[in-house]
Design an enzyme around this catalytic site. Structure first.
Site, PDB file in Angstrom:
ATOM      1  N   THR A 228      36.289  -4.167  40.884  1.00  0.00           N
ATOM      2  CA  THR A 228      35.700  -3.729  42.147  1.00  0.00           C
ATOM      3  C   THR A 228      36.776  -3.190  43.056  1.00  0.00           C
ATOM      4  O   THR A 228      37.909  -3.649  43.044  1.00  0.00           O
ATOM      5  CB  THR A 228      35.014  -4.896  42.854  1.00  0.00           C
ATOM      6  OG1 THR A 228      35.920  -5.975  42.910  1.00  0.00           O
ATOM      7  CG2 THR A 228      33.774  -5.315  42.117  1.00  0.00           C
ATOM      8  N   ASN A 437      40.480  -8.998  29.686  1.00  0.00           N
ATOM      9  CA  ASN A 437      39.032  -8.795  29.668  1.00  0.00           C
ATOM     10  C   ASN A 437      38.306  -9.383  28.468  1.00  0.00           C
ATOM     11  O   ASN A 437      37.080  -9.443  28.472  1.00  0.00           O
ATOM     12  CB  ASN A 437      38.722  -7.304  29.777  1.00  0.00           C
ATOM     13  CG  ASN A 437      39.071  -6.796  31.148  1.00  0.00           C
ATOM     14  OD1 ASN A 437      38.619  -7.353  32.130  1.00  0.00           O
ATOM     15  ND2 ASN A 437      39.902  -5.772  31.229  1.00  0.00           N
TER      16      ASN A 437
END
Lengths: 442, 442
Positions: A228, A437
């Site tokens: 983000t 990730n």
């Protein structure tokens, strides 16, 4: 020949062995280290008259760090914003957009409240309630209409936002508001960012200086979610909200919309630009010299922050400008640049310091933009790699390979078709990106 | 206490140290192993009357393996093809397209010649010369018009194709042509594929069986370049080239255009479908029962080969179907499915066996397709994850996490808007992908 001291030798070897074993045991876990591409430190940012900052530990998700920040904007502040175009955007983004689209009373002042640790995205009706609770509480505490309180949330997706933890801290936040707290605010919105991001500029207005200061977060992970990006830029310029929004919208394509870490678009991206009007300089008139200077300075601050987001890209070890010229249209130039910047094969080649120009040709080909194989020119920095549909006769693999060792790279592609040009900025794709990730969230 | 033998101790430690050092020095080098998702072995493929295969060691780039294959198609064979839409496509692709677009004399027969090790892409005028030399030599040796000889090249980009090595071997190839050589042909075009790919089907025609057999290569790397995909499918059906091309074009979107390993498009993708007409069955009439069965069987072979390409995706450990339903249009369904399948964040989560549905929401949002957050339903296999804009109340993280341990996964997204549905197939993004592609080429 001296007699070997086997005991000492064994000791040394034991030490070496235990060091290597330790290194071997902990290879994949991403350490919380500062990006190798980070600037030396947080820059000295000018105070912007009419903007105050505060931050607290609310324990939304993290402990032992500030995770909620509040910004108060003085009466008379004009506010502009740009937001993610995602169709699954978060409740706070939809709320900001509705408020900016509505009738606005700048005389009332405004506020921005941001939490890290929870993005309040894809949380249905309770997500909307949370936004109303937080912005409502800030409005009440600062005596503002709720329509002038903007909020952002960044962090894990799909978990209800424990908004009572935030509203409980609003009195503390209001008490702590101060003009020199911008770095603290930048830190409070970090998730797995490895450094706080700030940038500034000064413009000579009619009758005094106009100052611009901005902060950004992105693109780290912890929970993890998508990368983000949140950006807040402040200026003391006197300028109407309409003109402010126009300038912001004009510059966003060549700055924040021209960066990519991994081609994945957040549900929470938000950029808010606020002008308090407290500079001694006169109001910025459209098409004036000052307007031009101000817009250029604004763009420079936006680009600086955008570059810092790329420099903190997950696992990044290279900062790369992809520069496309000679395109038939600006859209085509952007499309080709993004196809190169988002190609996993180009990005892994950069990570491997391999001047693999064949992959650049491939990315041009798949971009969908108008391109003629036989008119392409490709350069890595100053090294001419390919021209007229083939490897340049002067191409030196050694020189290109040496160039690829640098931290900062320029991949330049001339399409040889027209005059349009665009640059985008990206980073490489490394094992650390996978480490960060592919980790299970718990 | 016995006295320590420090010399022996030092020796043991030295050995341990050197072992650990060796392990440490060579962690990244990808071993040449078969994909964990590979089928048990190469399937038994039917002989197709009128199709003969040969392969030789020409030493284009590799040594000690066959790297050039030739296929002869009997007089009367109808040929159809689909090719990459890359604007930087290779000379052999452009040549195939020109030949298929031109006036064709099926009575003459045809041939296909393929080399691995060098893609002859982005090689300018000398690339065109190389294609002409190879196809010309094959035409001469087989007494065919050059317009009926199709060629493909796969491997390193931007290097001139040493075509004399190929033309020198054409007499050997012609001598060795045989009907049962299809597996050998499949092996000769492998680059870093970890297994040879074949599939077949049988259709009951009017008056006899119609057979289909196909082979494919992709998506390994060695040199490395982009993942090239080459597919050759043969049938003994009697069918016009026009109808053959229609069926092929109709089915390519839901088969080969519905797979993605890493979103990068090759300069060399080619699929050639040849119908020899040597089945005893009658000619396939448009809109007949047999036409329908034949097209369905053709699609099944194409899909089987396409899935095998994904199963051999670079570094793949998971085979994933992304199934989108309830879309406003088929284009939207495909767009959403591809956004999910290409998302590095979704792919790394799959590699980490993490049921990270938030990233699926993110990918839906960024796709550009019509989507309503509050109408989304997401399932991992049978596990209902999210509905009505939020995590399902019945969601069990344990069940979802257990499901993600499987080798084969289905991620199902219902958009709740319309009736259109599309599936795409992909694999995960792992450290091995980085290892394979971040390696310097030399």
């Amino acid at each position: 020949m001296a007699k070997t001291d086997w005991k000492a030798e064994a000791k040394t070897l034991k030490k070496k062995l235990s060091k290597l074993k330790a290194k071997d045991a902990a290879p994949a876990k991403p350490a919380k280290m500062v990006s190798p591409l980070a600037p030396a430190g947080f820059p000295a940012l000018p105070v912007i008259g009419g903007v105050e900052y505060a931050a607290v530990e609310a324990g939304v998700r993290y402990s032992n760090r500030k995770d909620v920040m509040l910004i108060r904007l003085a009466p008379g502040t004009a506010v502009a914003g740009v937001f993610t175009r995602s169709s699954t955007r978060a409740a706070c983004v939809l709320d900001c957009q509705a408020k900016l689209a509505g009738k606005v009373d700048a005389a009332a002042g405004a506020a921005i409240v941001v939490n890290s640790g929870n993005s309040n995205a894809f949380t249905g009706a309770v997500g909307v309630e949370a936004v109303e609770a937080v912005t409502g509480a800030v409005a009440k505490a600062l005596d503002l209409p709720a329509s002038r309180v903007f909020s952002s949330s960044t962090g894990v997706i799909g978990e209800p936002l424990p908004y009572e933890k935030i509203t409980a801290k609003i009195p503390d936040l209001v008490k702590d508001l101060r003009e020199d707290g911008i770095e603290m605010a930048a830190r409070a919105m970090m998730t797995t960012d490895t450094f706080a991001k700030g940038a500034s500029a000064v413009v000579h207005g009619d009758g005094g200086e106009i100052r611009i200061a901005g902060i950004a977060k992105g693109s780290g992970m912890i929970a993890p979610d998508m990368a983000t990006m949140l950006v807040y830029i402040f200026t003391d310029a006197k300028i109407s909200a309409v003109n402010l929004q126009k300038m912001l919208s004009r510059q966003v394509d060549d700055t924040f919309n021209a960066i990519t870490v991994d081609s994945d678009t957040s549900t929470s991206d938000a950029l808010i630009l606020a002008a308090t009007g407290q500079s001694p300089a006169a109001e910025i008139a459209l098409r004036s010299r000052v307007a031009k200077d101000f817009e250029a300075a604004l763009k420079a601050v936006m680009l600086d922050l955008a570059h810092q987001v790329v420099r903190d890209g997950e696992g990044a070890t290279k900062f790369v400008e992809v520069k496309v010229t000679g395109a038939a249209s600006p859209e085509d130039a952007h499309r080709v640049a993004m196809a190169i910047a988002n190609s996993p094969l180009v990005k892994t080649a950069i990570a491997g310091q391999d001047p693999n120009w064949g992959r650049v040709v491939m990315a041009v080909g798949k971009s969908g933009a108008q391109a003629d194989r036989d008119k392409l020119t490709i350069r890595f920095g100053d090294v001419l790699v390919a021209e007229k549909g083939w490897r340049s006769p002067d191409y030196s693999e050694e020189k290109a390979a040496a160039y690829m060792q640098r931290d900062e790279l320029v991949i330049a592609v001339d399409l040889g078709l027209g005059k349009a040009a665009k640059s985008v900025w990206t980073c490489d794709l490394t094992h650390r990106y996978i480490d960060i990730n592919a980790d299970y969230r718990s």
